[in-house]
Design a protein around this motif. Structure first.
Motif, PDB file in Angstrom:
ATOM      1  N   ASN A 273       0.737  -1.413  -0.022  1.00  0.00           N
ATOM      2  CA  ASN A 273       0.885   0.133  -0.398  1.00  0.00           C
ATOM      3  C   ASN A 273       1.206   1.335  -0.134  1.00  0.00           C
ATOM      4  O   ASN A 273       0.564   2.632  -1.077  1.00  0.00           O
ATOM      5  CB  ASN A 273      -1.131  -0.074   1.060  1.00  0.00           C
ATOM      6  CG  ASN A 273      -1.918  -1.137   0.797  1.00  0.00           C
ATOM      7  OD1 ASN A 273      -2.836  -0.071   0.316  1.00  0.00           O
ATOM      8  ND2 ASN A 273      -1.982  -2.229   1.711  1.00  0.00           N
ATOM      9  N   LEU A 274       2.543   0.630   0.766  1.00  0.00           N
ATOM     10  CA  LEU A 274       2.662   2.611   1.169  1.00  0.00           C
ATOM     11  C   LEU A 274       3.942   1.892  -0.044  1.00  0.00           C
ATOM     12  O   LEU A 274       4.837   3.943  -0.451  1.00  0.00           O
ATOM     13  CB  LEU A 274       3.323   3.065   1.887  1.00  0.00           C
ATOM     14  CG  LEU A 274       1.667   2.865   3.130  1.00  0.00           C
ATOM     15  CD1 LEU A 274       2.535   2.696   4.621  1.00  0.00           C
ATOM     16  CD2 LEU A 274       0.874   4.262   2.434  1.00  0.00           C
TER      17      LEU A 274
ATOM     18  N   ALA B 102       1.002   1.384  -3.977  1.00  0.00           N
ATOM     19  CA  ALA B 102      -0.089   0.249  -4.265  1.00  0.00           C
ATOM     20  C   ALA B 102      -0.239  -0.415  -5.980  1.00  0.00           C
ATOM     21  O   ALA B 102      -1.486  -0.969  -5.931  1.00  0.00           O
ATOM     22  CB  ALA B 102      -1.266   0.987  -4.054  1.00  0.00           C
TER      23      ALA B 102
ATOM     24  N   LEU C  23      -1.732   2.339  -7.630  1.00  0.00           N
ATOM     25  CA  LEU C  23      -3.276   2.660  -8.394  1.00  0.00           C
ATOM     26  C   LEU C  23      -2.997   3.130  -9.726  1.00  0.00           C
ATOM     27  O   LEU C  23      -2.479   3.903  -9.966  1.00  0.00           O
ATOM     28  CB  LEU C  23      -3.302   4.133  -7.106  1.00  0.00           C
ATOM     29  CG  LEU C  23      -3.208   3.556  -5.976  1.00  0.00           C
ATOM     30  CD1 LEU C  23      -3.694   4.429  -4.616  1.00  0.00           C
ATOM     31  CD2 LEU C  23      -4.725   2.260  -5.595  1.00  0.00           C
TER      32      LEU C  23
ATOM     33  N   ARG D  98      -8.354  -5.315  -4.692  1.00  0.00           N
ATOM     34  CA  ARG D  98      -7.984  -4.418  -4.291  1.00  0.00           C
ATOM     35  C   ARG D  98      -8.462  -4.333  -2.178  1.00  0.00           C
ATOM     36  O   ARG D  98      -7.355  -4.186  -1.687  1.00  0.00           O
ATOM     37  CB  ARG D  98      -8.098  -2.750  -4.446  1.00  0.00           C
ATOM     38  CG  ARG D  98      -7.271  -2.887  -5.937  1.00  0.00           C
ATOM     39  CD  ARG D  98      -6.460  -1.268  -6.285  1.00  0.00           C
ATOM     40  NE  ARG D  98      -5.792  -1.476  -7.168  1.00  0.00           N
ATOM     41  CZ  ARG D  98      -4.485  -1.096  -7.275  1.00  0.00           C
ATOM     42  NH1 ARG D  98      -4.115  -1.203  -6.247  1.00  0.00           N
ATOM     43  NH2 ARG D  98      -3.810  -1.257  -8.280  1.00  0.00           N
TER      44      ARG D  98
ATOM     45  N   TYR E 168      -5.220  -5.366  -0.314  1.00  0.00           N
ATOM     46  CA  TYR E 168      -4.620  -4.634  -0.270  1.00  0.00           C
ATOM     47  C   TYR E 168      -5.521  -3.849   0.942  1.00  0.00           C
ATOM     48  O   TYR E 168      -4.824  -3.910   1.926  1.00  0.00           O
ATOM     49  CB  TYR E 168      -4.736  -3.659  -1.236  1.00  0.00           C
ATOM     50  CG  TYR E 168      -3.512  -3.652  -2.218  1.00  0.00           C
ATOM     51  CD1 TYR E 168      -2.699  -3.036  -2.451  1.00  0.00           C
ATOM     52  CD2 TYR E 168      -3.702  -4.643  -3.696  1.00  0.00           C
ATOM     53  CE1 TYR E 168      -2.046  -3.200  -3.684  1.00  0.00           C
ATOM     54  CE2 TYR E 168      -3.055  -5.102  -4.828  1.00  0.00           C
ATOM     55  CZ  TYR E 168      -1.931  -4.140  -4.870  1.00  0.00           C
ATOM     56  OH  TYR E 168      -1.323  -4.680  -5.737  1.00  0.00           O
ATOM     57  N   LEU E 169      -6.695  -3.112   0.971  1.00  0.00           N
ATOM     58  CA  LEU E 169      -7.150  -2.652   2.206  1.00  0.00           C
ATOM     59  C   LEU E 169      -7.235  -3.466   3.555  1.00  0.00           C
ATOM     60  O   LEU E 169      -6.987  -2.806   4.185  1.00  0.00           O
ATOM     61  CB  LEU E 169      -8.477  -1.469   1.872  1.00  0.00           C
ATOM     62  CG  LEU E 169      -8.398  -1.175   0.484  1.00  0.00           C
ATOM     63  CD1 LEU E 169      -9.721  -0.987   0.045  1.00  0.00           C
ATOM     64  CD2 LEU E 169      -7.033   0.296   0.285  1.00  0.00           C
TER      65      LEU E 169
ATOM     66  N   LEU F 200      -4.535  -4.596   4.883  1.00  0.00           N
ATOM     67  CA  LEU F 200      -3.973  -2.693   5.783  1.00  0.00           C
ATOM     68  C   LEU F 200      -4.419  -2.996   6.866  1.00  0.00           C
ATOM     69  O   LEU F 200      -3.341  -2.239   8.007  1.00  0.00           O
ATOM     70  CB  LEU F 200      -3.668  -2.040   4.870  1.00  0.00           C
ATOM     71  CG  LEU F 200      -3.181  -0.514   4.947  1.00  0.00           C
ATOM     72  CD1 LEU F 200      -1.262  -0.361   5.136  1.00  0.00           C
ATOM     73  CD2 LEU F 200      -3.701   0.704   4.366  1.00  0.00           C
TER      74      LEU F 200
END
Length: 331
Positions: free
Chosen positions: A110-111, A266, A268, A296, A300-301, A304
């Motif tokens: 994510n970062l 990420a 994006l 995602r 990902y989320l 996270l």
């Protein structure tokens, strides 16, 4: 005796040229400008109502299956740092190593790698008493496991099932086949280096690169291939069989490299652009974007959010241990 004359300042290298930093910044700005232009152009061609409808129509069982595969993918990735634990014998408990790997990986996705994959590992391993040079070796072996597995799998996929690339791209399917052959060669060269060096370190420009024995290298290749294969399986499940698995896998592997080159946290927009560009002739763009949105969320989320809670819990335990060691009441 007079002191020896000072050595002349180095000249001629790229780093010594005053225009080079500005050229790098300009190149970076131009690249991000191109990416932004492509994203805006692609977004204008998408029927967003179709995306929302596809999301609403996605069965919960599909989301549950994708979440299960995401959990399995993270479980495979959690073993990457265990390769370093085995090779350098640092002695930290397996559960601690797995915890550090999972937290770092979620933040890495994510970062970005510098913040998540690197900074978090150094901080968390330092909390557990690992020296920086030990963390460096663990990190190097973990990254090798990921990308050597990628090279082998992507090489086989690009050679066997090369996706049909858009005509405006500078490489066609035949070029992708040659790229695949080169990637397989890289993976085999790494394995050969591990056979020749027999677990000794490889020195490259003054830096020591830990090389495992060849049986461990085979395990690295297997783990890396499994990680990327399961990753593509998440998207395949979310697409509900509308596309063949090899096409989804090949496109994900292309998108992974595009995301690394773009250095976008990420990835994006990059992965979405690649999927729509390569697969919109086989499935509606709205269906592809709905699957990618679900991807995602589950990959990902949600991880996270879990990793954030786990990280703060780790920091709190570490602070309490330091307070107790210093004779202060824990906060």
């Amino acid at each position: 005796m007079p002191p020896p004359p000072a050595a002349p300042a180095p000249s001629g290298g790229i780093a010594a040229r005053p225009w080079w930093p500005w050229a790098k910044r300009l190149g970076t700005l131009l690249f991000f400008g191109l990416v932004a232009w492509l994203l805006v152009r692609q977004a204008g061609t998408i029927d967003w109502n179709e995306v929302l409808q596809a999301l609403r129509a996605m069965p919960r069982s599909v989301l549950a299956g994708a979440a299960g595969l995401a959990l399995l993918t993270y479980a495979v990735y959690s073993t990457f740092d265990l390769v370093g634990r085995y090779c350098i014998r640092h002695g930290l408990p397996v559960r601690r190593v797995v915890g550090v790997t999972l937290i770092s990986y979620a933040f890495n996705l994510n970062l970005g790698s510098l913040v998540g994959g690197v900074a978090f590992r150094y901080r968390l391993y330092a909390r557990l008493g690992l020296r920086p040079e030990q963390t460096t070796k663990v990190l190097a072996l973990s990254m090798l496991t990921n990308w050597i597995g990628y090279c082998l799998l992507a090489g086989i996929v690009f050679w066997t099932w090369p996706p049909a690339l858009p005509p405006q791209w500078k490489i066609d399917s035949s070029g992708l086949r040659w790229l695949g052959g080169g990637l397989v060669a890289v993976a085999l060269a790494y394995l050969l280096a591990c056979v020749v060096r027999r677990g000794r370190e490889l020195v490259v420009r003054g830096r020591r690169l830990p090389l495992p024995t060849w049986p461990v290298a085979l395990v690295q290749l297997a783990l890396g291939c499994a990680h990327w294969s399961l990753n593509a399986g998440i998207l395949y499940v979310l697409l509900q069989g509308r596309l063949d698995y090899p096409a989804v896998l090949a496109t994900l592997l292309v998108g992974a490299v595009a995301g690394v080159i773009a250095h976008v946290p990420a990835g994006l927009g990059v992965l979405e652009t690649v999927f729509v560009a390569l697969l919109s002739h086989q499935a509606p763009a709205g269906v592809l974007l709905a699957a990618l949105f679900g991807y995602r969320v589950v990959y990902y989320l949600v991880p996270l959010a879990v990793a954030t809670v786990a990280y703060f819990a780790t920091e709190l335990r570490s602070r309490r241990r330091r307070s107790v060691a210093a004779g202060r009441p824990p906060r």
